[in-house]
Design an enzyme around this catalytic site. Structure first.
Site, PDB file in Angstrom:
ATOM      1  CB  ALA A  34      -0.987  -0.041   1.157  1.00 35.04           C
ATOM      2  CB  CYS A  35       0.620   4.495   1.811  1.00 25.70           C
ATOM      3  SG  CYS A  35      -0.976   5.074   1.277  1.00 25.70           S
ATOM      4  CB  SER A  36       4.731   1.420   3.393  1.00 26.06           C
ATOM      5  OG  SER A  36       4.239   2.220   4.434  1.00 26.06           O
TER       6      SER A  36
END
Ligand code: CO8
Length: 377
Positions: A158-160
């Protein structure tokens, strides 16, 4: 882990041509709400359905710091009868949409690194959603870049994803399996956002970023960032979740249900993630032998302005100046894994040789990734 022999030698950014301002978004959303409430007036009157509430541009900017977002398609999103981008399927013989934006970002990153496609050993596609299960987009990107050798794979945290990809690339470079690795983050967030959900319809935008990493002794670019250390963390939470997947067709009851797009408990995420991120940056700095005072810049994940101000304040022990924790989310909104890389790409001015900064991403998982960098050229 201390890493001393890998550098970031170039970055690239591809931005869609179309942007949607908060005012445009809210106008179409409120038209959708008015039509919905009219269509279901009787059921709402009988108490069988809840009336929808309008959105507000003032709320969006105040709650998130977002002023606009770039998107692949504007008309489909702003059509109150559709609320979804129009992105045509392409035949197998043509490059796919997500691979195409990735290739554009990679070409720019290679140019900035002073590298040719022939120098690249590996491509890691690191982003929130892949447009298909297989073959890996990385292999398609290799093909359309014109790479005649090498390898690649797709990965999703995801966002990481970008920082997790940077650690994977760093490990590959240190182990000697590669001399040059590209990490690319093509994000089509507009296609997995519920544009008809007032709580989140304003959050995301589309973009692609790329980072070139090389073994330090081989890098030749004018500007180089030595990777002093990388640190990753995951801790399970369903507070940010998307249940879309191949099993969906096996249970008709769930087809089209709200949980097949992005959803979150925004308040809980804010409260739980901020302290974890600040603590990770501080402990990562400490274990690398650096104090917070040594940090000139934090290129943080771009989800929410107050979140970034709070994290930066906890790390520095005082409110951060804007240039110490640059903001791009006013312009781009949340672009998931690409956000911290856009900030890094656009906000390097004022960093001299010897200066230290941290790229830090955080999001669904929960997941947190930090990369400590020192400018060495
Ligand atoms: N307009 C007007 N009012 C609104 C709106 C709106 N659009 N939305 C909500 N409100 C109202 C609510 O109804 C509520 O009213 P009341 O107080 O009367 O109940 C009030 O405003 C406050 O609502 P919230 O509590 O929801 O508002 P917050 O102040 O918490 O702000 C945010 C909402 C901006 C979402 C905030 O909570 C936030 O940013 N939290 C952090 C979230 C975060 O960082 N998430 C990371 C997710 S990204 C990630 O990990 C990757 C996922 C993969 C990518 C997916 C791509 C699609």
């Amino acid at each position: 882990m201390t890493v001393s022999d890998v550098v970031i030698s170039g970055t690239g950014l591809w931005t869609p041509e179309l942007a949607i301002t908060n005012d445009e978004l809210v106008a179409s959303f409120n038209e959708y709400v008015a039509r919905y409430n009219k269509r279901h007036a009787d059921a709402i009157e009988r108490g069988e359905r809840e009336a929808l509430s309008p959105s507000s541009a003032e709320f969006i900017e105040k709650a998130s710091g977002i002023k606009q977002r770039y998107v692949l398609d504007k008309d489909g999103v702003l059509d109150p009868d559709r609320m979804c981008p129009r992105i045509a399927e392409r035949p197998d013989e043509q490059i796919s949409v997500q691979a195409e934006m990735a290739v554009k970002a990679i070409r720019q990153a290679l140019e900035n690194a002073g590298r040719d496609v022939a120098d690249v050993d590996a491509v890691l596609v690191a982003c929130s959603n892949m447009q298909r299960a297989y073959p890996a987009m990385a292999a398609e990107i290799q093909h359309y870049l014109g790479m005649e050798r090498g390898w690649g794979y797709d990965m999703n945290v995801a966002c990481s994803s970008a920082t997790f990809g940077i650690q994977a690339a760093t490990d590959a470079l240190r182990s000697g399996s590669s001399d040059c690795v590209v990490v690319v983050n093509p994000e089509i967030c507009s296609a997995h956002l519920a544009w008809e959900d007032r709580d989140c319809h304003f959050i995301f935008g589309d973009v692609a970023t790329a980072v070139v990493l090389e073994r330090k002794e081989k890098a030749t670019s004018a500007k180089q960032w030595e990777v002093l250390g990388t640190r990753l963390q995951t801790k399970f939470s369903s507070n940010i979740r998307n249940n879309f997947g191949f099993l969906n067709r096996c249970d008709e009851a769930g087809v089209g249900a709200r949980d097949k797009l992005f959803r979150q408990e925004g308040r809980k995420v804010f409260k739980e993630v901020c302290p974890m991120v600040a603590e990770q940056i501080l402990s990562h700095l400490g274990d690398t032998g650096l104090s917070p005072e040594a940090i000139r810049r934090m290129w943080l994940h771009q989800a929410n302005l107050s979140m970034n101000e709070l994290i930066a304040k906890r790390v520095l022990g005082r409110p951060a100046e804007r240039e110490e924790a640059p903001v791009i989310l006013d312009d781009y909104a949340n672009t998931s894994s690409a956000g911290s890389i856009i900030a890094f790409h656009k906000h390097q001015a004022g960093m001299d040789v010897g200066d230290v900064g941290v790229i830090c991403s955080f999001g669904a998982g929960y997941s947190i990734g930090s990369v400590i960098l020192r400018r060495i050229a």
